[in-house]
Design an enzyme around this catalytic site. Structure first.
Site, mmCIF file in Angstrom:
data_model
loop_
_atom_site.group_PDB
_atom_site.id
_atom_site.type_symbol
_atom_site.label_atom_id
_atom_site.label_comp_id
_atom_site.label_asym_id
_atom_site.label_seq_id
_atom_site.Cartn_x
_atom_site.Cartn_y
_atom_site.Cartn_z
ATOM 1 C CG HIS A 23 -2.053 0.959 1.033
ATOM 2 N ND1 HIS A 23 -1.888 2.353 1.233
ATOM 3 C CD2 HIS A 23 -3.481 0.781 0.538
ATOM 4 C CE1 HIS A 23 -3.320 2.840 1.093
ATOM 5 N NE2 HIS A 23 -4.026 2.008 0.652
ATOM 6 C CG ASP A 29 -8.406 -4.314 -2.739
ATOM 7 O OD1 ASP A 29 -9.334 -4.327 -2.749
ATOM 8 O OD2 ASP A 29 -7.722 -3.515 -3.660
HETATM 9 N N1 CMC Z 1 3.999 -7.839 -4.059
HETATM 10 C C1 CMC Z 1 5.429 -7.946 -3.730
HETATM 11 N N2 CMC Z 1 6.234 -6.894 -3.971
HETATM 12 C C2 CMC Z 1 5.411 -5.493 -3.727
HETATM 13 C C3 CMC Z 1 4.072 -5.459 -3.511
HETATM 14 C C4 CMC Z 1 3.331 -6.621 -4.024
HETATM 15 N N3 CMC Z 1 1.916 -6.335 -3.890
HETATM 16 N N4 CMC Z 1 3.670 -4.067 -3.608
HETATM 17 C C5 CMC Z 1 4.868 -3.532 -3.507
HETATM 18 N N5 CMC Z 1 5.855 -4.167 -3.582
HETATM 19 C C6 CMC Z 1 7.312 -3.889 -3.631
HETATM 20 C C7 CMC Z 1 7.965 -3.270 -4.998
HETATM 21 O O1 CMC Z 1 8.342 -4.315 -5.887
HETATM 22 C C8 CMC Z 1 8.978 -2.372 -4.697
HETATM 23 O O2 CMC Z 1 9.957 -3.227 -4.306
HETATM 24 P P1 CMC Z 1 11.470 -2.567 -4.733
HETATM 25 O O3 CMC Z 1 11.614 -1.402 -3.826
HETATM 26 O O4 CMC Z 1 12.422 -3.842 -4.106
HETATM 27 O O5 CMC Z 1 11.474 -2.313 -6.044
HETATM 28 C C9 CMC Z 1 8.436 -1.879 -3.256
HETATM 29 O O6 CMC Z 1 7.465 -2.811 -2.690
HETATM 30 C C10 CMC Z 1 7.704 -0.421 -3.212
HETATM 31 O O7 CMC Z 1 6.661 -0.692 -4.376
HETATM 32 P P2 CMC Z 1 5.894 0.259 -5.182
HETATM 33 O O8 CMC Z 1 5.061 -0.133 -6.217
HETATM 34 O O9 CMC Z 1 6.891 1.228 -5.591
HETATM 35 O O10 CMC Z 1 4.838 0.972 -4.363
HETATM 36 P P3 CMC Z 1 3.757 1.999 -4.584
HETATM 37 O O11 CMC Z 1 3.473 2.778 -3.191
HETATM 38 O O12 CMC Z 1 4.073 2.738 -5.927
HETATM 39 O O13 CMC Z 1 2.592 1.112 -4.771
HETATM 40 C C11 CMC Z 1 0.924 -0.512 -4.628
HETATM 41 C C12 CMC Z 1 1.497 0.592 -3.867
HETATM 42 C C13 CMC Z 1 -0.517 -0.506 -3.991
HETATM 43 C C14 CMC Z 1 0.387 0.050 -5.978
HETATM 44 C C15 CMC Z 1 1.388 -1.777 -4.618
HETATM 45 O O14 CMC Z 1 1.837 -2.290 -3.535
HETATM 46 C C16 CMC Z 1 0.830 -2.772 -5.683
HETATM 47 O O15 CMC Z 1 0.927 -2.710 -6.887
HETATM 48 N N6 CMC Z 1 0.221 -3.859 -4.770
HETATM 49 C C17 CMC Z 1 -0.576 -4.754 -5.599
HETATM 50 C C18 CMC Z 1 -1.952 -4.288 -6.065
HETATM 51 C C19 CMC Z 1 -2.880 -4.024 -4.922
HETATM 52 O O16 CMC Z 1 -2.907 -4.583 -3.964
HETATM 53 N N7 CMC Z 1 -3.445 -2.858 -4.881
HETATM 54 C C20 CMC Z 1 -4.595 -2.412 -3.877
HETATM 55 C C21 CMC Z 1 -4.117 -1.156 -3.118
HETATM 56 S S1 CMC Z 1 -5.342 -1.281 -1.552
HETATM 57 C C22 CMC Z 1 -6.743 -0.807 -2.079
HETATM 58 C C23 CMC Z 1 -7.043 0.098 -2.853
HETATM 59 O O17 CMC Z 1 -6.483 1.538 -2.836
HETATM 60 O O18 CMC Z 1 -7.631 0.229 -3.932
#
Ligand code: CMC
Length: 379
Positions: free
Chosen positions: A262, A316
């Site tokens: 998140h 989720d």
């Molecule tokens: N599984 C594995 N690794 C993850 C995940 C995940 N679901 N989410 C983040 N990471 C890792 C990512 O690979 C990165 O690692 P590194 O620093 O080694 O490259 C680090 O954590 C930071 O990730 P990010 O994508 O830069 O973080 P962000 O703040 O831009 O993204 C997010 C947040 C929610 C988009 C992301 O965690 C994600 O894609 N999660 C999966 C989709 C998901 O479940 N979304 C629902 C969010 S909650 C409900 C809502 O708001 O709708």
């Protein structure tokens, strides 16, 4: 004097609005609506009361709540033109595409669609929250070739939605479980879809346009679409003995696991804490524990692998298994999120208009300058 601009990719470190609707402490895993912890609301409130809270930024008295519920129920009925529109949508359309179009189309039947006064916007917010459940249920029945069931003002939103969807009245426990899901998803700071709604309304466009922007934004798999992604993952894994290999392989490939991570929470999402308990209870009550057990194992593996990076289950992850246990179709999950978040989105639009300033950030130009225009014959 030149303004100093800061480039902040994904706006992760930018405060772009003020709000009194919800507060999140991502380090401590706290979520409050108007200062009230989400856990207290999930245990004691209803979706209707929570909506009142978000719109008025205080809890109602009993009389106020009764009158608010009556007003909402008066708005349940869909204009007949909307039922015609539902029937014109191809049955193969994904529900979120259908919902985006139907929310937009609601404006055709609202004489106040372009009236941007606080009173008119409050009435439109009421119509949007009251009619979204009927639209989702009507489209689902239409695509399945079943007769559309109209709303019934004797029932609350959660109960009536399940009745319109399934054609039978839900049990008290099912209706309550679904009502709690609606409470948990109703608002969440300046998430992407709420931001989209606030950007749209900040141009002094209208509430229906803002909700259409929001629905389209929620649909993405990085946002509300993740709940469907979680179920697809569980289906693909299939059985408990395949969980470890599947998840380890994805972690090894640095794939994102849906339902984890998140932007704000770097500890357990409090909504996930609640839904996990809920999902476990439904699983043990129904005796169908397969999905819950698989989810628990995925969580254990993810905990070992990525909790140190602040990645935990988000809302989720366990909402997916909760919805599945309630017998809801996977491709409706994100629509259910939209149905609930409609109260937060509309509340944010009302709040945005109270002190509006056009939301219009900058982009850092990375292209060339001074390029000569070559006539097409010379290119
Ligand atoms: N599984 C594995 N690794 C993850 C995940 C995940 N679901 N989410 C983040 N990471 C890792 C990512 O690979 C990165 O690692 P590194 O620093 O080694 O490259 C680090 O954590 C930071 O990730 P990010 O994508 O830069 O973080 P962000 O703040 O831009 O993204 C997010 C947040 C929610 C988009 C992301 O965690 C994600 O894609 N999660 C999966 C989709 C998901 O479940 N979304 C629902 C969010 S909650 C409900 C809502 O708001 O709708």
């Amino acid at each position: 004097m030149a303004t100093q601009l800061i480039f902040d990719k994904g706006l992760a470190n930018t405060v772009a609005a003020e709000t009194s609707l919800s507060f999140i402490d991502g380090e401590k895993g706290v979520l409050e609506y108007v200062g009230i912890e989400i856990d207290a609301l999930a245990r004691q409130s209803t979706f209707e009361e929570t909506t009142f809270l978000l719109w008025n930024r205080r809890l109602p008295s009993q009389d106020e709540l009764s009158s608010f519920e009556r007003d909402l129920r008066k708005e349940y009925e869909l204009p007949s033109g909307m039922i015609d529109m539902v029937r014109k949508i191809p049955r193969s359309a994904p529900p979120m595409h259908a919902l985006r179009t139907l929310i937009s189309a609601l404006s055709f039947f609202d004489l106040e669609a372009d009236v941007n006064t606080p009173a008119a916007n409050a009435r439109k917010a009421m119509r949007l929250v009251a009619r979204t459940p009927g639209l989702i249920a009507a489209f689902d029945r239409h695509r399945k070739g079943k007769p559309i069931i109209l709303a019934d003002a004797r029932f609350g939103i959660a109960e009536d939605f399940l009745r319109m969807l399934n054609g039978t009245e839900p049990t008290v426990a099912m209706a309550r479980a679904f009502d709690v899901c609606l409470i948990l998803h109703a608002d969440h700071g300046l998430n992407a879809s709420t931001f989209a709604a606030r950007v749209t309304i900040s141009t002094l466009s209208d509430m229906y346009s803002a909700m259409t922007s929001a629905v389209g934004t929620l649909k993405g798999p990085l946002h509300g679409g993740a709940n469907e992604g979680v179920m697809h993952m569980l289906e693909e894994i299939g059985t408990m003995d395949r969980v470890d290999g599947w998840v380890q392989e994805r972690i090894g490939q640095k794939d994102k696991i849906m339902g984890f991570g998140h932007r704000i929470y770097k500890s357990y999402d409090p909504r996930a804490t609640y839904l996990k308990t809920f999902s476990q209870k439904i699983a043990s009550d129904t005796g169908n524990t397969r999905l819950y057990e698989m989810s628990r194992r995925i969580e254990e593996i993810m905990h070992e692998a990525v909790a140190a990076k602040g990645i935990y289950p988000n809302v989720d992850f366990y909402s997916a298994t909760t919805y599945a246990s309630l017998g809801l179709d996977i491709d409706l999950f994100t629509c259910l999120f939209a149905m609930s978040r409609m109260s937060g989105w509309t509340g944010h639009c009302i709040e945005q208009l109270e002190g509006n300033r056009l939301i219009r950030p900058h982009a850092e130009y990375k292209g060339p300058h001074g390029v000569k225009y070559l006539p097409i014959s010379q290119r």
